[in-house]
Design a protein around this motif. Structure first.
Motif, short mmCIF file in Angstrom:
data_model
loop_
_atom_site.label_atom_id
_atom_site.label_comp_id
_atom_site.label_asym_id
_atom_site.label_seq_id
_atom_site.Cartn_x
_atom_site.Cartn_y
_atom_site.Cartn_z
N GLU A 199 36.09 42.87 34.80
CA GLU A 199 36.91 41.84 35.44
C GLU A 199 36.31 41.19 36.68
O GLU A 199 36.70 40.08 37.04
CB GLU A 199 38.26 42.44 35.84
N GLN A 201 35.29 39.23 39.75
CA GLN A 201 35.09 37.82 40.12
C GLN A 201 35.38 36.84 38.96
O GLN A 201 34.91 35.71 38.97
CB GLN A 201 33.65 37.58 40.63
N TRP A 202 36.17 37.26 37.97
CA TRP A 202 36.48 36.37 36.84
C TRP A 202 37.95 35.95 36.90
O TRP A 202 38.84 36.77 37.07
CB TRP A 202 36.18 37.07 35.52
N ASP A 203 38.19 34.63 36.76
CA ASP A 203 39.53 34.07 36.77
C ASP A 203 40.00 33.94 35.31
O ASP A 203 39.59 33.03 34.58
CB ASP A 203 39.51 32.68 37.44
N ASN A 206 42.18 30.63 34.22
CA ASN A 206 41.45 29.39 33.99
C ASN A 206 40.16 29.57 33.20
O ASN A 206 39.44 28.61 32.94
CB ASN A 206 41.12 28.71 35.33
N LYS A 210 36.14 32.85 39.73
CA LYS A 210 37.12 32.60 40.78
C LYS A 210 36.62 31.50 41.70
O LYS A 210 35.42 31.38 41.94
CB LYS A 210 37.37 33.89 41.58
N ASP A 211 37.53 30.70 42.25
CA ASP A 211 37.22 29.50 43.03
C ASP A 211 36.69 28.37 42.15
O ASP A 211 36.17 27.38 42.63
CB ASP A 211 36.22 29.78 44.16
N GLY A 212 36.81 28.51 40.83
CA GLY A 212 36.57 27.42 39.90
C GLY A 212 35.15 26.91 39.90
O GLY A 212 34.17 27.66 39.99
#
Length: 799
Positions: A199, A201-203, A206, A210-212
């Motif tokens: 998992e 640092q993975w969003d 979306n 993370k932070d797109g």
């Protein structure tokens, strides 16, 4: 949910096949290799198999792709499934291929879904349970049935075998689980660590870091990376490398393409220059004939336009002239009627004024007499007395006005006296009351004279009062003014013409249209005034006659010019040696000069393109080939999807584990044990009995007094136990019916008696569920009733 129809163009050995199913029991009968099991697999894969095929060969591809010899192997398979839902019929179509695959779902209420995840969601809602239930129980294969049977007797599951019974146990525990056997042991910590390792640092919401977009490969996370984001960065770097190659390759190809086009254009221009040199003398000699043709064509066009317009313009001129005459006649008649009406009014007014005229002296005399009468009456009326009459005897007392002779009213013996009056006691006394110094007798005589003269004047004019006489006098004055106005209107209407002359208009013939109707016709015909329209058309017609003579002469001239045009055109067509591209050139010298300058300019551009673009773009190409970069992306994409799938599997295992842990104290297997025992008893005619059913679904089964184990079971007993277990689990999962279950030749090794009992049990199950029963033996149609489907053997393999 109920399956209505399955069809395919090509799936394994099935070609252009179509099968219809009904509610309840469907018996599919066919010889070996006829495609019965292939049909069952097609049903399963239509519900659960993704449409994009892997680049490497998988078990599904090995089973589903057609196995043919020769150069045409077939790399695309498909299937269509029509099924009934609570809201209507849906149709699912899947095409599996290595490129992309395709899925399409026609919804019951209309409309289509083609996004795979949306289709999966809809199917999950209709199936009621996840893939695990259909893998292990509803659509189970013989291989999975073997490991379930081993699990039922507590057998050891090998590493390369799926623990199907453990999977089923987890599914039953939560009723909608879809993962393989998870026991309630001490795996919680290990599972949490395993999930966390993916998992970092993975969003997930979306599906990006993370932070797109701010954390792409140009600004990557450096710490706390999970396996997913690592694989994501690797894939994105491979994609970026391919994009760099494509940009450089595109620039190179664009430069090459531009150079090639410029060289082709230069070659074509030089060929054109040579072709023009060959035909230039012909063009220059042809110009005179072309000019003559153009002049004649213009003249012929002019004559034709006049020829077409002339008759219409003469027709419109006649119409306008007729309308002008009709309007003048209508206006004269309207003017006559207006003046005639005014003349009638004049006559009436003259007669009225003559009859009712009031002499001004008579009016002034009546007015003065009224004043005199009032003055005389005022002399007699100048008294203000109150008289009280007391009658002492039997004699009548009378009081009356000396002016009018009318008695004065008495009220309670009192009388109000305001004018000269007489008080009379008959035979006794007569008393006169009058203002001081007024001779009542002479005033009354004068008053009578004045009144007689006054009444005579009023009677003469048949009125009662001076006011009425004044009104009559004023009415006559108004009529005289109206008469004056009327005569003024008559003069205006005549406008200097005599009435006797205008009276002739009464004899004009009536056209049947009013002035307004004629004007409406004129407005529809003329854009401006009628006079302007007539004047313009008259000028045109006169111009035509002056310029072309008669219409017949114009026609002859037009026909002659048209013949001349044809003659000159034929003469020009005889010079077909001139190519079309040079046919419109008039200034040959200028064209030759412009062509030479264009060639010189293009030659300079070609040299620049070779030096400044082509070689630079070619040197900028990376060392790796496009195929190598594409293969690297494919590998990185596959690895990224594999890592996500691994994470999803571990995450699902963790969720299932936590739910099972929470509900571990519950016993979801009680009714399964009861149904399982009842089914065993019926199928074995009481010879088989069920003991305990454990939390992992391992069971103790006896035959008489003997405890059974998996390694001593006959093939027929295995079929019996598996059928009893499957029907028990399906009844638990679908207590109200409504499930779809596939039984692929499940009674092969049963003896005749157990076969009949099994058929009875399956027939009962099909009363509330849809059953698809495949067999190679036609005897089952005697033991069970339902929709019989005969497979014709159009398959060349059986999965």
């Amino acid at each position: 949910m109920k399956i209505k129809k399955v069809e395919c163009k090509q799936y394994a050995g099935l070609l252009d096949s179509e099968y219809e199913f009904r509610d309840g029991l469907n018996i599919v009968v066919g010889e070996n290799e006829s495609g019965k099991s292939t049909l069952a697999d097609l049903l399963y894969n239509l519900f659960f198999q993704d449409t994009k095929l892997s680049g490497r060969k998988t078990a599904f591809q090995d089973q589903a792709l057609p196995h043919r010899t020769g150069p045409y192997q077939g790399n695309r398979i498909d299937g269509t499934l029509c099924f009934e839902t609570d809201s209507g019929t849906a149709r699912l179509t899947k095409e599996w291929s290595e490129k992309k695959g395709r899925v399409e779902l026609k919804m019951p209420a209309g409309g289509y879904l083609s996004e795979p995840e949306a289709v999966k969601k809809f199917l999950a809602e209709q199936l009621g349970f996840g893939r695990g239930v259909y893998d292990e129980i509803a659509f189970t294969s013989q291989r999975r049935a073997h490991t379930i049977l081993k699990g039922l007797f507590g057998g050891k599951i090998e590493k390369d075998e799926d623990n199907n019974l453990a999977t089923l146990s987890a599914i039953i525990t939560k009723t909608v689980m879809e993962t393989g056997g998870i026991a309630l042991d001490g795996l919680e910590k290990e599972l949490a660590e395993k999930v966390a390792s993916y998992e970092g640092q993975w969003d997930f919401a979306n599906q990006m870091p993370k932070d797109g977009r701010n954390r792409g490969i140009n600004n990557p996370w450096k710490n706390g990376l999970g396996e997913i984001i690592k694989a994501y960065y690797e894939r994105e770097r491979a994609v970026a490398a391919q994009q760099s190659f494509e940009d450089a390759d595109g620039a190179c190809e664009a430069a090459k393409g531009k150079l090639r086009k410029q060289e082709e254009a230069l070659s074509q221009l030089k060929e054109k220059q040579q072709a023009f040199s060959d035909v230039r003398p012909i063009i220059e000699g042809r110009k005179t004939l072309s000019d003559l043709l153009d002049t004649t064509k213009e003249k012929a066009k002019e004559l034709k336009e006049v020829f077409d317009k002339w008759p219409n313009e003469e027709k419109y001129l006649r119409q306008a002239t007729d309308l002008q005459r009709a309007l003048q006649t209508a206006l004269r008649k309207e003017k006559y009627r207006n003046v005639l009406s005014l003349k009638d009014k004049e006559t009436r007014l003259v007669l009225s004024t003559e009859t009712n005229a009031v002499d001004e002296d008579d009016y002034r005399r009546a007015y003065a007499l009224e004043k005199e009468i009032g003055r005389l009456e005022a002399k007699i009326k100048g008294i203000d007395l109150s008289a009280k009459i007391v009658n002492l005897g039997n004699v009548e007392v009378c009081i009356r006005s000396s002016l009018t002779g009318e008695p004065v009213k008495l009220q309670d013996g009192m009388a109000e006296i305001t004018e000269a009056s007489e008080i009379i006691v008959p035979g006794i006394v007569e008393i006169q009351l009058f203002p001081k110094n007024v001779d009542v007798v002479s005033v009354k005589a004068e008053l009578a004279e004045k009144r007689q003269e006054f009444n005579k004047i009023l009677q003469q004019y048949q009125v009662q009062t001076v006011e009425a006489l004044q009104e009559k006098r004023e009415k006559v004055s108004d009529q005289l003014n109206e008469l004056k106005t009327c005569r003024s209107y008559i003069s205006m209407e005549l406008d200097g013409e005599s009435w006797e002359e205008l009276q002739k208009a009464a004899d004009y013939p009536d056209s049947g249209r009013s002035v307004s109707e004629i004007k409406e016709v004129i407005r529809s015909l003329c854009p401006g005034t009628l006079e302007q329209f007539i004047g313009g058309l008259s000028a045109k017609v006169e111009d035509y006659r002056a310029k072309y003579g008669t219409y017949e002469m114009l026609q002859k001239d037009k026909e002659q010019k048209e013949k001349d045009v044809s003659k000159y055109r034929e003469s020009l067509e005889e010079t077909n040696a001139i190519p079309v591209e040079f046919a419109e050139i008039t200034d040959t010298a200028q064209y030759s000069s412009d062509l030479r300058k264009t060639i010189e300019q293009l030659e300079a551009e070609v040299d620049t393109q070779r030096t400044d673009y082509y070689y630079k773009a070619e040197k900028a190409l990376p060392d790796n080939s496009a195929e190598e970069l594409a293969e690297d992306i494919r590998k990185k994409e596959a690895e990224f999807e594999r890592v996500k799938a691994e994470y999803a599997r571990w995450k699902h295992i963790q969720e299932v584990f936590l739910r099972i842990k929470e509900e571990a104290l519950q016993n979801p297997f009680e009714d399964i044990a009861r149904y399982f025992g009842e089914n065993l008893f019926r199928l074995s005619d009481g010879r088989l009995s069920l003991g305990n059913v454990n939390d992992d679904l391992s069971s103790s089964i006896s035959s008489g007094t003997s405890q059974l184990t998996a390694n001593i079971l006959s093939a027929g007993t295995k079929d019996t136990i598996l059928l009893a277990f499957r029907l028990a689990v399906l009844k638990h999962l679908f207590p109200n019916g409504g499930c779809v279950a596939v039984f692929d030749d499940p009674f092969t090794d049963m003896d005749p008696k157990r076969t009949r009992l099994a058929c009875q049990l399956l027939q009962e199950f099909a009363e509330h569920n849809q059953v698809i029963f495949t067999t190679c033996d036609d005897k089952y149609t005697k033991f069970m009733t339902g929709n019989v489907i005969h497979m014709s053997g159009n398959a060349n393999q059986e999965a």
